[in-house]
Each structure stands twice: as structure tokens, then as C-alpha cells.
Enzyme design. Structure first.
Site, PDB file in Angstrom:
ATOM      1  N   ASP A   1       3.065  11.531   1.086  1.00 36.40           N
ATOM      2  CA  ASP A   1       1.750  11.234   0.516  1.00 36.40           C
ATOM      3  C   ASP A   1       1.595   9.782   0.118  1.00 36.40           C
ATOM      4  O   ASP A   1       0.519   9.205   0.260  1.00 36.40           O
ATOM      5  CB  ASP A   1       1.497  12.126  -0.709  1.00 36.40           C
ATOM      6  CG  ASP A   1       0.175  11.795  -1.377  1.00 36.40           C
ATOM      7  OD1 ASP A   1      -0.871  12.155  -0.803  1.00 36.40           O
ATOM      8  OD2 ASP A   1       0.189  11.156  -2.446  1.00 36.40           O
ATOM      9  N   ASP A   2       2.659   9.154  -0.396  1.00 38.56           N
ATOM     10  CA  ASP A   2       2.524   7.774  -0.851  1.00 38.56           C
ATOM     11  C   ASP A   2       3.739   6.967  -0.439  1.00 38.56           C
ATOM     12  O   ASP A   2       4.846   7.511  -0.275  1.00 38.56           O
ATOM     13  CB  ASP A   2       2.348   7.727  -2.376  1.00 38.56           C
ATOM     14  CG  ASP A   2       1.635   6.459  -2.843  1.00 38.56           C
ATOM     15  OD1 ASP A   2       1.158   5.686  -1.983  1.00 38.56           O
ATOM     16  OD2 ASP A   2       1.549   6.241  -4.073  1.00 38.56           O
TER      17      ASP A   2
ATOM     18  N   HIS B   1       4.094  12.886  -6.150  1.00 42.54           N
ATOM     19  CA  HIS B   1       2.741  12.569  -5.672  1.00 42.54           C
ATOM     20  C   HIS B   1       2.665  11.041  -5.499  1.00 42.54           C
ATOM     21  O   HIS B   1       3.359  10.487  -4.660  1.00 42.54           O
ATOM     22  CB  HIS B   1       1.745  13.120  -6.697  1.00 42.54           C
ATOM     23  CG  HIS B   1       0.353  13.286  -6.193  1.00 42.54           C
ATOM     24  ND1 HIS B   1      -0.613  14.016  -6.861  1.00 42.54           N
ATOM     25  CD2 HIS B   1      -0.275  12.810  -5.081  1.00 42.54           C
ATOM     26  CE1 HIS B   1      -1.746  13.993  -6.198  1.00 42.54           C
ATOM     27  NE2 HIS B   1      -1.567  13.252  -5.119  1.00 42.54           N
TER      28      HIS B   1
ATOM     29  N   ILE C   1       3.361   7.033  -6.148  1.00 45.38           N
ATOM     30  CA  ILE C   1       4.530   6.274  -6.602  1.00 45.38           C
ATOM     31  C   ILE C   1       4.177   4.795  -6.725  1.00 45.38           C
ATOM     32  O   ILE C   1       3.216   4.310  -6.117  1.00 45.38           O
ATOM     33  CB  ILE C   1       5.747   6.445  -5.653  1.00 45.38           C
ATOM     34  CG1 ILE C   1       5.407   5.949  -4.239  1.00 45.38           C
ATOM     35  CG2 ILE C   1       6.220   7.879  -5.635  1.00 45.38           C
ATOM     36  CD1 ILE C   1       6.620   5.944  -3.295  1.00 45.38           C
TER      37      ILE C   1
ATOM     38  N   ASN D   1      -2.913  11.562 -10.410  1.00 44.25           N
ATOM     39  CA  ASN D   1      -2.860  11.475  -8.948  1.00 44.25           C
ATOM     40  C   ASN D   1      -1.983  10.312  -8.503  1.00 44.25           C
ATOM     41  O   ASN D   1      -1.026  10.491  -7.767  1.00 44.25           O
ATOM     42  CB  ASN D   1      -4.277  11.334  -8.385  1.00 44.25           C
ATOM     43  CG  ASN D   1      -4.333  11.378  -6.881  1.00 44.25           C
ATOM     44  OD1 ASN D   1      -3.750  10.538  -6.203  1.00 44.25           O
ATOM     45  ND2 ASN D   1      -5.021  12.371  -6.337  1.00 44.25           N
ATOM     46  N   ASP D   2      -2.329   9.105  -8.953  1.00 48.67           N
ATOM     47  CA  ASP D   2      -1.600   7.922  -8.494  1.00 48.67           C
ATOM     48  C   ASP D   2      -1.356   6.992  -9.670  1.00 48.67           C
ATOM     49  O   ASP D   2      -1.935   7.147 -10.750  1.00 48.67           O
ATOM     50  CB  ASP D   2      -2.374   7.209  -7.385  1.00 48.67           C
ATOM     51  CG  ASP D   2      -1.513   6.249  -6.585  1.00 48.67           C
ATOM     52  OD1 ASP D   2      -0.273   6.333  -6.677  1.00 48.67           O
ATOM     53  OD2 ASP D   2      -2.076   5.379  -5.883  1.00 48.67           O
TER      54      ASP D   2
ATOM     55  N   ASN E   1      -8.521   8.463  -7.231  1.00 48.75           N
ATOM     56  CA  ASN E   1      -7.348   8.781  -6.408  1.00 48.75           C
ATOM     57  C   ASN E   1      -6.389   7.593  -6.385  1.00 48.75           C
ATOM     58  O   ASN E   1      -5.753   7.305  -7.378  1.00 48.75           O
ATOM     59  CB  ASN E   1      -7.819   9.203  -5.013  1.00 48.75           C
ATOM     60  CG  ASN E   1      -6.780   9.990  -4.255  1.00 48.75           C
ATOM     61  OD1 ASN E   1      -5.727   9.476  -3.924  1.00 48.75           O
ATOM     62  ND2 ASN E   1      -7.059  11.256  -3.962  1.00 48.75           N
TER      63      ASN E   1
ATOM     64  N   ASP F   1      -8.120   7.595   0.237  1.00 48.64           N
ATOM     65  CA  ASP F   1      -6.996   8.154  -0.513  1.00 48.64           C
ATOM     66  C   ASP F   1      -6.194   7.016  -1.142  1.00 48.64           C
ATOM     67  O   ASP F   1      -6.683   6.356  -2.050  1.00 48.64           O
ATOM     68  CB  ASP F   1      -6.152   9.030   0.427  1.00 48.64           C
ATOM     69  CG  ASP F   1      -5.298  10.049  -0.311  1.00 48.64           C
ATOM     70  OD1 ASP F   1      -4.849   9.757  -1.427  1.00 48.64           O
ATOM     71  OD2 ASP F   1      -5.066  11.154   0.225  1.00 48.64           O
ATOM     72  N   ASN F   2      -4.997   6.741  -0.681  1.00 43.50           N
ATOM     73  CA  ASN F   2      -4.159   5.731  -1.334  1.00 43.50           C
ATOM     74  C   ASN F   2      -4.430   4.322  -0.811  1.00 43.50           C
ATOM     75  O   ASN F   2      -4.808   4.133   0.348  1.00 43.50           O
ATOM     76  CB  ASN F   2      -2.682   6.087  -1.141  1.00 43.50           C
ATOM     77  CG  ASN F   2      -2.290   7.280  -1.991  1.00 43.50           C
ATOM     78  OD1 ASN F   2      -2.630   7.359  -3.164  1.00 43.50           O
ATOM     79  ND2 ASN F   2      -1.574   8.229  -1.396  1.00 43.50           N
TER      80      ASN F   2
END
Length: 374
Positions: free
Chosen positions: A73-74, A134, A136, A187-188, A243, A288-289
Site C-alpha cells: 500500500d505504501d 498501512h 509509512i 490512514n497515512d 488519505n 491515494d498516496n
């Protein structure tokens, strides 16, 4: 003999009229409720970009990374080319290709010619069985100590874990677990000190049902929180679903992705760590990221072209992937270009893209990960 009274008859007519009025009011309220539900459902489909399809934009020198089967995800990359990948995220209602396997942190050395993904060992005492990483972020202290901050959802709860990276042993030493009432749905994260960070809450509530209700009603209660050992405070709010978060190379601005509003917010950072909104960049995709290209300061964005496919998984019509590059975000007209796009045949549900020395890593919410040489 007295004539028969007509009062009961009048009473019956009155009762019948009251019942008819009651039914009319009930039907009216039901109609209003159904209309509101229909409007909210249509609005949600628009926020999810439910009808959007994507045209492929290929990169020539790419391959899937061996060992990543259930999402990365990250991703965060150190200045020396060591990349950390957060893998195996599980969320309520979200598809998973490996539902029974705990998550982990992988590392790739992008200075090497053919880098491989290796799982980092984590110190004893940390609960690996419930590890569910999730977002990082890394922080390098003045003495060159590397700290890794990890948003964690053990048993779908919300914590932030701080690790010390021990490079010689390819391991992570767990230092601290952070829980706070202002971090109900993290989330982040972007680290700004050895125990200091900004974090996004993608929802105001932590309860899954209330989260769904919050999203459905489009309440815009998501926020950004600043955390330090001495002070914890909300520093930005009013997001649909905050996010990804990152910081500009000069450390003056914080960037926040609002995934369901299709926006990137630019916020100015003040000496007291408060934030004020400077501008909003609107896009045509679910953002998203966010990652920063260290060579240019450009923002790389992992995107979901169609959120409905992401959340309602169909292997015959999988979620697509999209990576955008944003140049000069502080200018009046930033340049937005598509770096990569795929209909799901290769990569499903891209969530992050990070670059180092013309090497690009693309991670996904729950699928594979891609390594490309630009």
C-alpha cells in the site's frame, strides 16, 4: 323517545380522516427519505468515479516484484536508495488475496542492479501476528538514526508504531506504540521528528458502520492531526476522506490527498506546526498516496481511476491503476501528466508510486507491485 345520536358517526369520519392524513404524512416522509437515499447513492457513485475506464499508458522496462502478492500500500525511499514497502494491508469489507497472513515491512536496495524485496525482521516483543501496516514514513535524525513510522491496524484498531532501522542486521527495533483519541481512523503519516508526525484520519469515526454512514452521507469530517510527545491537535479538517500525506522538499508545505473529493490540498506549515490551506488541485481520479521525487520536487500520485471496482472486487473486471506526476504544484497552472495506467490486466488498484534515480516502484492496495526502470 329521543332520536338516535349521530356523534359516533362523526367520530368515525374524524378517525378515518386522521388515519388518511397520517398515512399521507408517512408516505411523504418515506418519499423524501427515498429521494435523499437515491441522491446520496448517485453522489457516491460520482465520488467513486463508478463509470470511469482508463486507457493504458505503458512503461517499457517493468516487471512485477517477486514476493509481493497481497498489496504494497505504501512505499518510502531513503536518500541512499533503500526502499521500505508496507505489505499485506487488510480492511473490513476490502478484498484480500492473503486474508490469513499478517502484514510486514519489506526492503529493496535500489542501488543494486536487480533489487529484490526482502522482509525485515522485527524485534521480539512486538505482536507480529496482528501486524496490519498501512501508511509509512521515515525520519533521519541528526545522528543519522533512521526511524520508521508505521500506521498499524491490529484487529482493525488504530495505532502508530515507531521503529528504529538497524541496517547492518536488516531489522526493525520496535520503540513505541502510539494510541490517541484524536487518531480514530489513521490512514497515512509523515514524520517530522523522532517522535513527531502529521497523520490523516480518513474518517471521523472508528466504528465500521459509522464509517460507512459517514462516507454515504458525505459529512466531510475527516482531518489531519499533528502529534508530538507534548502536544496533539487537529490542524486541518473538512476533508471528505483524507488519505495520503507528504511534505515539500523545503519543509514549508504539507500535501494532503482527499481521495473521494479527487483533490490534493496544499497547506502551509507554521512554526507552531499549525496548517493553513493555500490551494486545492482538482483531479479526475481517486488520489491515494503521495510521494516526492527527490530530484525535482514533483509529486507522484498513486490513483484509483474507478473506486467502485476497487471496493467491489470482481476478478473478471478488476480495478485499474494510474500514476500521475504533478509538476509545479504551487504555480497557477500545475502540469499533470500520466506516468502509467493499466486496466487491471497487469496491476490492480495502484495506491503509491515512488521514484529513486530513475527507478520507479508502484504499489497497490491488495494486489502486486511493479518495478520499472525509466
Amino acid at each position: 323517545r329521543a332520536p338516535p345520536t349521530v356523534l359516533p358517526c362523526r367520530r368515525e369520519r374524524g378517525c378515518a380522516g386522521s388515519r388518511a392524513m397520517g398515512r399521507l404524512v408517512a408516505l411523504s416522509l418515506l418519499g423524501i427519505a427515498l429521494a435523499l437515499l437515491g441522491e446520496r447513492l448517485l453522489a457516491l457513485r460520482n465520488r467513486l468515479k463508478a463509470s470511469r475506464e482508463v486507457k493504458s499508458v505503458d512503461l517499457p522496462n517493468c516487471h512485477l516484484i517477486k514476493g509481493i502478492e497481497a498489496g504494497a500500500d505504501d512505499i518510502d525511499i531513503l536518500p541512499n536508495g533503500l526502499a521500505f514497502l508496507s505489505v499485506g494491508l487488510k480492511c473490513p469489507g476490502l478484498h484480500s488475496f492473503s486474508p490469513d497472513k499478517p502484514g510486514g515491512i519489506l526492503m529493496m536496495d535500489l542501488k543494486k542492479e536487480n533489487p529484490r524485496a526482502l522482509e525485515l525482521r522485527i524485534s521480539r516483543g512486538f505482536n507480529l501476528a496482528s501486524f496490519n501496516p498501512h501508511g509509512i514514513s521515515t525520519f533521519i535524525d541528526n545522528d543519522d538514526t533512521v526511524y520508521l513510522f508505521v500506521v498499524n491496524h491490529p484487529e482493525f484498531k488504530n495505532t502508530v508504531e515507531i521503529f528504529k532501522f538497524e541496517e547492518e542486521e536488516n531489522s526493525l527495533l520496535h520503540l513505541k506504540t502510539i494510541k490517541h483519541e484524536l487518531l480514530p481512523s489513521v490512514n497515512d503519516i509523515i514524520a517530522v521528528g523522532p517522535a513527531h508526525f502529521y497523520a490523516t484520519n480518513d474518517h471521523y469515526f472508528s466504528d465500521p458502520f459509522l464509517k460507512y454512514l459517514e462516507t454515504y452521507l458525505n459529512l466531510h469530517w475527516a482531518n489531519v492531526v499533528y502529534y508530538s510527545p507534548n502536544e496533539v491537535k487537529v490542524v486541518a479538517e473538512g476533508f471528505d476522506a483524507a488519505n495520503g500525506i507528504n511534505i515539500s522538499p523545503d519543509k514549508k508545505y504539507i500535501y494532503v490527498a482527499d481521495i473521494l473529493a479527487h483533490e490534493i490540498h496544499v497547506l502551509e506549515k507554521h512554526p507552531n506546526m499549525n496548517l493553513t490551506q493555500l490551494k486545492v488541485l482538482k483531479l479526475d481520479t481517486l488520489v491515494d498516496n503521495l510521494s516526492i521525487d527527490p530530484s525535482s520536487g514533483d509529486i507522484l500520485v498513486g490513483c484509483h481511476p474507478n473506486g467502485q471496482k476497487l471496493f467491489i472486487y470482481d476478478p473478471n473486471n478488476p480495478p485499474s491503476s494510474e500514476v500521475l506526476r504533478i509538476q509545479n504544484i504551487l504555480s497557477e497552472k500545475p502540469t499533470v501528466t500520466t506516468v502509467y495506467a493499466n486496466n487491471g490486466s497487469v496491476l490492480q488498484g495502484s495506491s503509491v508510486a515512488s521514484v529513486y534515480d530513475r527507478k520507479l516502484l508502484i504499489g497497490t492496495l491488495y494486489h502486486r507491485a511493479l518495478y520499472c526502470e525509466l
